[in-house]
Design a protein around this motif. Structure first.
Motif, PDB file in Angstrom:
ATOM      1  N   UNK A 142       0.822  -1.209   0.000  1.00  0.00           N
ATOM      2  CA  UNK A 142       0.000   0.000   0.000  1.00  0.00           C
ATOM      3  C   UNK A 142       0.856   1.259   0.000  1.00  0.00           C
ATOM      4  N   UNK A 143       1.890   1.289   0.841  1.00  0.00           N
ATOM      5  CA  UNK A 143       2.725   2.484   0.928  1.00  0.00           C
ATOM      6  C   UNK A 143       3.449   2.720  -0.397  1.00  0.00           C
ATOM      7  N   UNK A 144       3.941   1.656  -1.020  1.00  0.00           N
ATOM      8  CA  UNK A 144       4.591   1.830  -2.319  1.00  0.00           C
ATOM      9  C   UNK A 144       3.597   2.314  -3.370  1.00  0.00           C
ATOM     10  N   UNK A 145       2.387   1.756  -3.344  1.00  0.00           N
ATOM     11  CA  UNK A 145       1.366   2.147  -4.310  1.00  0.00           C
ATOM     12  C   UNK A 145       0.975   3.613  -4.136  1.00  0.00           C
ATOM     13  N   UNK A 146       1.002   4.085  -2.888  1.00  0.00           N
ATOM     14  CA  UNK A 146       0.608   5.470  -2.606  1.00  0.00           C
ATOM     15  C   UNK A 146       1.712   6.464  -2.933  1.00  0.00           C
ATOM     16  N   UNK A 147       2.985   6.051  -2.788  1.00  0.00           N
ATOM     17  CA  UNK A 147       4.077   7.021  -2.847  1.00  0.00           C
ATOM     18  C   UNK A 147       5.089   6.742  -3.956  1.00  0.00           C
ATOM     19  N   UNK A 148       5.270   5.450  -4.327  1.00  0.00           N
ATOM     20  CA  UNK A 148       6.357   5.043  -5.237  1.00  0.00           C
ATOM     21  C   UNK A 148       7.699   5.604  -4.757  1.00  0.00           C
ATOM     22  N   UNK A 149       7.891   5.544  -3.440  1.00  0.00           N
ATOM     23  CA  UNK A 149       9.099   6.092  -2.818  1.00  0.00           C
ATOM     24  C   UNK A 149       9.711   5.052  -1.894  1.00  0.00           C
ATOM     25  N   UNK A 150      11.007   4.749  -2.093  1.00  0.00           N
ATOM     26  CA  UNK A 150      11.689   3.827  -1.191  1.00  0.00           C
ATOM     27  C   UNK A 150      11.894   4.445   0.185  1.00  0.00           C
ATOM     28  N   UNK A 151      11.922   5.776   0.254  1.00  0.00           N
ATOM     29  CA  UNK A 151      12.035   6.427   1.561  1.00  0.00           C
ATOM     30  C   UNK A 151      10.806   6.107   2.417  1.00  0.00           C
ATOM     31  N   UNK A 152       9.628   6.141   1.804  1.00  0.00           N
ATOM     32  CA  UNK A 152       8.402   5.848   2.555  1.00  0.00           C
ATOM     33  C   UNK A 152       8.322   4.368   2.896  1.00  0.00           C
ATOM     34  N   UNK A 153       8.720   3.489   1.989  1.00  0.00           N
ATOM     35  CA  UNK A 153       8.682   2.066   2.337  1.00  0.00           C
ATOM     36  C   UNK A 153       9.705   1.751   3.434  1.00  0.00           C
ATOM     37  N   UNK A 154      10.831   2.465   3.426  1.00  0.00           N
ATOM     38  CA  UNK A 154      11.782   2.315   4.523  1.00  0.00           C
ATOM     39  C   UNK A 154      11.212   2.805   5.844  1.00  0.00           C
ATOM     40  N   UNK A 155      10.352   3.820   5.775  1.00  0.00           N
ATOM     41  CA  UNK A 155       9.730   4.348   6.988  1.00  0.00           C
ATOM     42  C   UNK A 155       8.784   3.335   7.630  1.00  0.00           C
ATOM     43  N   UNK A 156       8.300   2.368   6.855  1.00  0.00           N
ATOM     44  CA  UNK A 156       7.456   1.317   7.435  1.00  0.00           C
ATOM     45  C   UNK A 156       8.243   0.539   8.489  1.00  0.00           C
ATOM     46  N   UNK A 157       9.462   0.161   8.160  1.00  0.00           N
ATOM     47  CA  UNK A 157      10.297  -0.541   9.121  1.00  0.00           C
ATOM     48  C   UNK A 157      10.577   0.290  10.355  1.00  0.00           C
ATOM     49  N   UNK A 158      10.763   1.592  10.154  1.00  0.00           N
ATOM     50  CA  UNK A 158      10.991   2.483  11.292  1.00  0.00           C
ATOM     51  C   UNK A 158       9.756   2.552  12.177  1.00  0.00           C
ATOM     52  N   UNK A 159       8.582   2.623  11.561  1.00  0.00           N
ATOM     53  CA  UNK A 159       7.337   2.683  12.329  1.00  0.00           C
ATOM     54  C   UNK A 159       7.128   1.401  13.130  1.00  0.00           C
ATOM     55  N   UNK A 160       7.603   0.292  12.624  1.00  0.00           N
ATOM     56  CA  UNK A 160       7.469  -0.968  13.346  1.00  0.00           C
ATOM     57  C   UNK A 160       8.503  -1.102  14.461  1.00  0.00           C
ATOM     58  N   UNK A 161       9.708  -0.584  14.239  1.00  0.00           N
ATOM     59  CA  UNK A 161      10.799  -0.807  15.190  1.00  0.00           C
ATOM     60  C   UNK A 161      10.819   0.195  16.333  1.00  0.00           C
ATOM     61  N   UNK A 162      10.561   1.471  16.046  1.00  0.00           N
ATOM     62  CA  UNK A 162      10.721   2.500  17.083  1.00  0.00           C
ATOM     63  C   UNK A 162       9.859   2.268  18.317  1.00  0.00           C
ATOM     64  N   UNK A 163       8.554   1.964  18.184  1.00  0.00           N
ATOM     65  CA  UNK A 163       7.760   1.743  19.401  1.00  0.00           C
ATOM     66  C   UNK A 163       8.292   0.603  20.252  1.00  0.00           C
TER      67      UNK A 163
END
Length: 421
Positions: A43-64
């Motif tokens: 979904x994030x890739x489909x919305x943004x076509x940005x590797x920065x945003x797909x990388x942010x998915x991992x950050x959103x999962x790890x930081x909490x």
């Protein structure tokens, strides 16, 4: 040695109805989790076509997990762990339902999707430490390793099935249905834990706030076996985690064939399933420290040889070995943590183990990527494997308690299952 004794020990399934329910709930929930992982990335890739945003998915999962993990562990060591786990499961299900709603309706900012992913990860950070006490409290000491092996083989199998199933369902029904199925999977996990007895901490409950966190850290610093187990995991992941190197190694050695690249991760999972499926002899051995050290060294050695390999088939075979070694090390390490930690501290120590398990591979991917940028993918793999083997040897040399036989029960842990029916 008979084949029966080599197969994963299913005794916990026979003797504990509570464990059977827990395992079913956990397996279904893990399947839903892998489906959501793929769906979010899609979904994030489909919305943004940005590797920065797909990388942010991992950050959103790890930081909490990193930020809240130790505090969640301290809370789990002050309360009824069953209730904490059920609360966290309801929170995770609610996040999946909200993801499903936005998936069906659309037009939601990508930041909102990441916020829901982070909230779900925060609830997971709360539930994980609570669940870490279940097996030592529900099973005899000698069955904890077998139960962990059963959990591991189920999880590895879902890692193989979940992404493939998500791809099929995304093509047929879209993202909303995948998120909804994940929410339903948490319902099965809730059912699996609902029949547990109350599980308050045995011994003195954790102090509130930072005091309780510091007590847990002092235990980790002072307990040589548990500290050695976590240091071994850090050595294996920070120094030699290979995933970020796979695309570069595939391009350098195997012509950049996408089919080969896709098989790399599958090979690790196949090794993990095979090792845990044939873990009966190791879990009955009652030497988790020695098994963990050998398996962690084998992980580093297999990756070293993978870095030297020029044959795609030999490389895949070595990754199967690495996956088998990793799964064996995980079961052994968790056995050490759960049988050597006093019940009153187990939530906090499990939280620390989760943080190490999350942060180690992330740092390992960064280390590998940076070193490969300066040298080559093969060099990063080889040096990482060498450093891993040396670091594990250092832990083994300085922590002879890890090499000793037996898994003494931590103070306060019962030897029989409460409330079993």
């Amino acid at each position: 040695m008979s084949l029966t004794r080599s197969l994963v020990d299913v005794t916990p399934l026979r003797i504990s109805p509570l464990f059977r329910r827990l395992l079913i709930g956990r397996t279904v929930s893990v399947l839903g989790g892998f489906m959501t992982m793929v769906t979010v990335m899609f979904q994030v890739w489909d919305m943004t076509h940005s590797t920065a945003w797909t990388g942010a998915v991992g950050l959103a999962q790890a930081l909490p997990l990193v930020v809240f993990g130790l505090f969640a562990g301290a809370w789990a060591d002050r309360a009824d762990r069953r209730r904490v786990y059920l609360t966290a499961t309801v929170g995770q299900a609610a996040c999946s339902l909200l993801l499903a709603v936005q998936g069906f309706t659309g037009h939601v900012p990508v930041a909102a999707v990441l916020l829901l992913v982070a909230a779900q990860s925060a609830f997971g950070a709360l539930g994980g430490p609570a669940a870490g006490v279940f097996l030592p409290r529900l099973l005899p000491r000698e069955q904890v390793a077998a139960a962990l092996a059963l959990q591991q083989v189920a999880g590895q199998s879902m890692m193989l099935l979940g992404p493939a199933l998500a791809g099929v369902l995304l093509g047929w029904f879209g993202i909303g249905v995948c998120y909804l199925l994940d929410a339903l999977s948490f319902g099965v996990a809730f059912y699996g834990a609902f029949g547990l007895p109350a599980l308050p901490p045995e011994g003195e409950p954790s102090r509130a706030g930072m005091h309780g966190v510091l007590d847990g850290l002092r235990f980790l610093a002072g307990h040589r076996v548990v500290r050695g187990a976590l240091l071994t995991d850090l050595a294996a992941t920070v120094l030699s985690f290979p995933v970020s190197l796979f695309p570069l190694v595939n391009a350098e050695r195997f012509g950049g064939d996408p089919r080969t690249l896709g098989l790399f991760l599958s090979a690790l999972a196949v090794g993990g399933v095979a090792a845990t499926g044939l873990s009966g002899a190791l879990t009955r051995l009652a030497r988790p420290g020695a098994v963990m050290l050998c398996a962690s060294a084998a992980w580093g050695a297999a990756l070293l040889l993978f870095g030297l390999s020029t044959s795609a088939w030999a490389g895949l075979a070595l990754l199967v070995v690495a996956g088998a070694a990793d799964a064996t090390a995980v079961v052994s390490r968790t056995t050490l943590v759960q049988t050597r930690t006093p019940d009153a501290l187990l939530g906090r120590v499990t939280a620390a183990e989760q943080i190490v398990g999350q942060a180690g591979p992330s740092l390992g991917n960064v280390r590998g990527g940076l070193l490969a940028g300066w040298t080559s993918g093969a060099t990063a793999l080889v040096t990482g494997g060498v450093l891993c083997v040396l670091a594990v040897a250092g832990v083994a040399a300085t922590t002879p308690e890890l090499r000793a036989p037996g898994t003494p029960r931590a103070p306060g842990a019962p030897a029989t299952e409460p409330g079993g029916g």
